[in-house]
Scaffold this motif. Structure first.
Motif, PDB file in Angstrom:
ATOM      1  N   ALA A 120       9.116  13.754 -17.219  1.00 48.20           N
ATOM      2  CA  ALA A 120      10.003  14.342 -18.237  1.00 48.20           C
ATOM      3  C   ALA A 120      10.379  15.766 -17.822  1.00 48.20           C
ATOM      4  N   ASN A 121       9.407  16.503 -17.289  1.00 52.39           N
ATOM      5  CA  ASN A 121       9.690  17.860 -16.794  1.00 52.39           C
ATOM      6  C   ASN A 121      10.681  17.821 -15.639  1.00 52.39           C
ATOM      7  N   MET A 122      10.509  16.840 -14.763  1.00 54.96           N
ATOM      8  CA  MET A 122      11.448  16.684 -13.644  1.00 54.96           C
ATOM      9  C   MET A 122      12.868  16.458 -14.165  1.00 54.96           C
ATOM     10  N   SER A 123      12.963  15.679 -15.234  1.00 55.70           N
ATOM     11  CA  SER A 123      14.283  15.338 -15.787  1.00 55.70           C
ATOM     12  C   SER A 123      14.963  16.538 -16.433  1.00 55.70           C
ATOM     13  N   THR A 124      14.159  17.396 -17.078  1.00 50.66           N
ATOM     14  CA  THR A 124      14.777  18.479 -17.857  1.00 50.66           C
ATOM     15  C   THR A 124      14.818  19.814 -17.109  1.00 50.66           C
ATOM     16  N   LYS A 125      13.889  20.008 -16.177  1.00 52.09           N
ATOM     17  CA  LYS A 125      13.780  21.340 -15.569  1.00 52.09           C
ATOM     18  C   LYS A 125      14.261  21.421 -14.124  1.00 52.09           C
ATOM     19  N   ARG A 126      14.546  20.292 -13.524  1.00 54.13           N
ATOM     20  CA  ARG A 126      14.945  20.305 -12.116  1.00 54.13           C
ATOM     21  C   ARG A 126      16.415  19.940 -11.946  1.00 54.13           C
ATOM     22  N   SER A 127      16.986  20.418 -10.835  1.00 51.64           N
ATOM     23  CA  SER A 127      18.395  20.143 -10.535  1.00 51.64           C
ATOM     24  C   SER A 127      18.569  18.684 -10.087  1.00 51.64           C
ATOM     25  N   ARG A 128      19.804  18.256 -10.059  1.00 55.63           N
ATOM     26  CA  ARG A 128      20.085  16.910  -9.561  1.00 55.63           C
ATOM     27  C   ARG A 128      19.626  16.785  -8.097  1.00 55.63           C
ATOM     28  N   PHE A 129      19.837  17.817  -7.309  1.00 62.71           N
ATOM     29  CA  PHE A 129      19.407  17.812  -5.917  1.00 62.71           C
ATOM     30  C   PHE A 129      17.902  17.545  -5.829  1.00 62.71           C
ATOM     31  N   PHE A 130      17.128  18.274  -6.637  1.00 64.04           N
ATOM     32  CA  PHE A 130      15.675  18.110  -6.603  1.00 64.04           C
ATOM     33  C   PHE A 130      15.285  16.700  -7.056  1.00 64.04           C
ATOM     34  N   GLN A 131      15.934  16.213  -8.087  1.00 64.68           N
ATOM     35  CA  GLN A 131      15.611  14.875  -8.617  1.00 64.68           C
ATOM     36  C   GLN A 131      15.883  13.784  -7.584  1.00 64.68           C
ATOM     37  N   VAL A 132      17.054  13.850  -6.949  1.00 62.08           N
ATOM     38  CA  VAL A 132      17.408  12.835  -5.938  1.00 62.08           C
ATOM     39  C   VAL A 132      16.451  12.928  -4.740  1.00 62.08           C
ATOM     40  N   GLY A 133      16.117  14.169  -4.363  1.00 61.20           N
ATOM     41  CA  GLY A 133      15.189  14.366  -3.245  1.00 61.20           C
ATOM     42  C   GLY A 133      13.797  13.847  -3.557  1.00 61.20           C
ATOM     43  N   TYR A 134      13.341  14.103  -4.768  1.00 55.70           N
ATOM     44  CA  TYR A 134      11.998  13.665  -5.167  1.00 55.70           C
ATOM     45  C   TYR A 134      11.926  12.137  -5.212  1.00 55.70           C
ATOM     46  N   VAL A 135      12.970  11.528  -5.726  1.00 49.61           N
ATOM     47  CA  VAL A 135      13.029  10.056  -5.757  1.00 49.61           C
ATOM     48  C   VAL A 135      12.996   9.509  -4.323  1.00 49.61           C
ATOM     49  N   ALA A 136      13.757  10.121  -3.434  1.00 49.19           N
ATOM     50  CA  ALA A 136      13.778   9.649  -2.036  1.00 49.19           C
ATOM     51  C   ALA A 136      12.398   9.820  -1.390  1.00 49.19           C
ATOM     52  N   GLY A 137      11.746  10.931  -1.681  1.00 45.79           N
ATOM     53  CA  GLY A 137      10.399  11.155  -1.142  1.00 45.79           C
ATOM     54  C   GLY A 137       9.433  10.096  -1.642  1.00 45.79           C
ATOM     55  N   TYR A 138       9.470   9.823  -2.936  1.00 48.95           N
ATOM     56  CA  TYR A 138       8.588   8.816  -3.533  1.00 48.95           C
ATOM     57  C   TYR A 138       8.845   7.432  -2.954  1.00 48.95           C
ATOM     58  N   GLU A 139      10.114   7.096  -2.847  1.00 53.03           N
ATOM     59  CA  GLU A 139      10.464   5.752  -2.379  1.00 53.03           C
ATOM     60  C   GLU A 139      10.075   5.524  -0.920  1.00 53.03           C
ATOM     61  N   THR A 140       9.876   6.606  -0.175  1.00 55.10           N
ATOM     62  CA  THR A 140       9.342   6.480   1.183  1.00 55.10           C
ATOM     63  C   THR A 140       8.007   5.752   1.138  1.00 55.10           C
ATOM     64  N   PHE A 141       7.174   6.132   0.168  1.00 51.48           N
ATOM     65  CA  PHE A 141       5.802   5.612   0.146  1.00 51.48           C
ATOM     66  C   PHE A 141       5.687   4.291  -0.596  1.00 51.48           C
ATOM     67  N   THR A 142       6.558   4.035  -1.563  1.00 52.09           N
ATOM     68  CA  THR A 142       6.501   2.720  -2.202  1.00 52.09           C
ATOM     69  C   THR A 142       6.932   1.663  -1.174  1.00 52.09           C
ATOM     70  N   PHE A 143       7.912   2.021  -0.356  1.00 55.27           N
ATOM     71  CA  PHE A 143       8.358   1.111   0.715  1.00 55.27           C
ATOM     72  C   PHE A 143       7.255   0.924   1.763  1.00 55.27           C
ATOM     73  N   LEU A 144       6.666   2.017   2.236  1.00 54.54           N
ATOM     74  CA  LEU A 144       5.648   1.908   3.288  1.00 54.54           C
ATOM     75  C   LEU A 144       4.393   1.203   2.778  1.00 54.54           C
ATOM     76  N   ALA A 145       3.966   1.530   1.568  1.00 54.36           N
ATOM     77  CA  ALA A 145       2.793   0.854   0.995  1.00 54.36           C
ATOM     78  C   ALA A 145       3.094  -0.633   0.847  1.00 54.36           C
ATOM     79  N   GLY A 146       4.333  -0.948   0.454  1.00 54.05           N
ATOM     80  CA  GLY A 146       4.727  -2.344   0.328  1.00 54.05           C
ATOM     81  C   GLY A 146       4.552  -3.081   1.643  1.00 54.05           C
ATOM     82  N   ALA A 147       5.050  -2.492   2.706  1.00 57.09           N
ATOM     83  CA  ALA A 147       4.970  -3.142   4.024  1.00 57.09           C
ATOM     84  C   ALA A 147       3.526  -3.235   4.510  1.00 57.09           C
ATOM     85  N   ILE A 148       2.753  -2.175   4.308  1.00 62.26           N
ATOM     86  CA  ILE A 148       1.349  -2.166   4.770  1.00 62.26           C
ATOM     87  C   ILE A 148       0.558  -3.253   4.049  1.00 62.26           C
TER      88      ILE A 148
END
Ligand code: FE2
Ligand code: FE2
Length: 308
Positions: A120-148
């Motif tokens: 919720a803090n990410m949604s209200t206090k961070r810029s769109r740039f930060f939000q998109v970047g954070y999602v991309a960072g997270y999805e790196t590991f959901t993808f890698l954990a999935g494959a592993i």
């Protein structure tokens, strides 16, 4: 190569179908939450990891619903639609499993509330740039954990509760399928900010590790592991090794020319368990409960063994 089937040649990220599945995790209420008999520590690890995941998934859905109006590429728009659909169904099922787990682990609700507040803090206090970047960072590991996890399917889930095994195979298959979308969205908007992409990968890893460790320590305490030196060491060892595997698998992500489709863990030789799971789904067989051997037998004689 001439004898390889079309599906063996296809890339696992070629298609992002939205599958509306509802898993009956209620069957485990009152039972042990350590649903993998092959590797109980894996089930505790993935249970711990999964507590905060639906709150991330809902955040991803909200961020991508916001930015999609500004995406002019039709293919990327289609992928974004796919990831939104898949993640919305993931979140629904994981929140249900959290609720079942909270009967066993008293701090699950508190951990969930913290996760909800964080995003919720990410949604209200961070810029769109930060939000998109954070999602991309997270999805790196959901993808890698999935494959592993799919690569270690037999070892981690060979003997396990059929519903929980089915839930996690479904989730990991879909995390690999949409594993390039958040990366592509980040590149679409912020291709020039390559340094920041790497920063978000590190930031997401730190947050995933912290949240998983908090929950893992709590669960290990409830299970009584930390009072038994051998059992406690074994559980701690699993956590450290899995986190190290995940970190090691992320090293190619830090290269300038990285793209998820080209990650060594995800090449043209598809994971056999994932292929068998898709065959079951496409054939109309149940994927809400996966019995022992359901996925390993399906492709027997074709290629066998783990992906090379
Ligand atoms: Fe997900
Ligand atoms: Fe995802």
């Amino acid at each position: 190569m001439a004898s390889a089937s079309a599906e063996q040649l296809a890339h696992p990220m070629d298609n992002i179908p939205v599958r509306n599945l509802r898993f009956d995790t209620e069957t485990l209420r009152g039972e042990s939450a350590l649903w993998s008999h092959s590797k109980p520590d894996f089930s505790m690890f993935i249970n711990a990891l999964g507590i905060h995941v639906p709150y991330f998934e809902r955040f991803l859905v909200a961020v991508f619903r916001e930015v999609r109006a500004d995406i002019g590429d039709a293919d990327l728009m289609g992928d974004v639609k796919g990831i939104i659909g898949q993640e919305a169904h993931h979140a629904f099922n994981f929140v249900g499993w959290n609720e079942v787990m909270s009967a066993r682990y008293p701090r699950v609700s508190e951990l969930e509330a913290d996760a909800a507040q964080h995003f919720a803090n990410m949604s209200t206090k961070r810029s769109r740039f930060f939000q998109v970047g954070y999602v991309a960072g997270y999805e790196t590991f959901t993808f890698l954990a999935g494959a592993i996890i799919l690569d270690r399917y037999e070892e981690l889930m060979g003997d396990a509760d059929p519903v929980m095994r089915a839930l996690w195979v479904w989730h990991q298959v879909e995390e690999v399928e949409h594993g390039a979308v958040a990366f592509d969205v980040y590149k679409y908007f912020y291709a020039e900010r390559e340094w920041a992409r790497k920063f978000f990968v590190l930031l997401a890893f730190a947050h995933i590790t912290k949240e998983t460790l908090r929950a893992y320590l709590h669960m290990g305490r409830v299970e009584g592991f930390w009072h038994q030196s051998v059992r406690g060491f074994k559980a701690a060892d699993f956590f450290v090794r899995f986190a190290a595997d995940l970190a090691r698998s992320a090293l190619p992500v830090l290269k300038r020319d990285y793209h998820p489709r080209n990650h060594p863990i995800c090449n043209e030789n598809q994971n056999k368990a994932a292929l068998a799971w898709r065959q079951r789904y496409d054939a109309g067989l149940t994927t809400l409960a996966i019995e022992q051997g359901d996925l390993t037998c399906a492709l027997e004689g074709k290629a066998g063994g783990s992906r090379q």
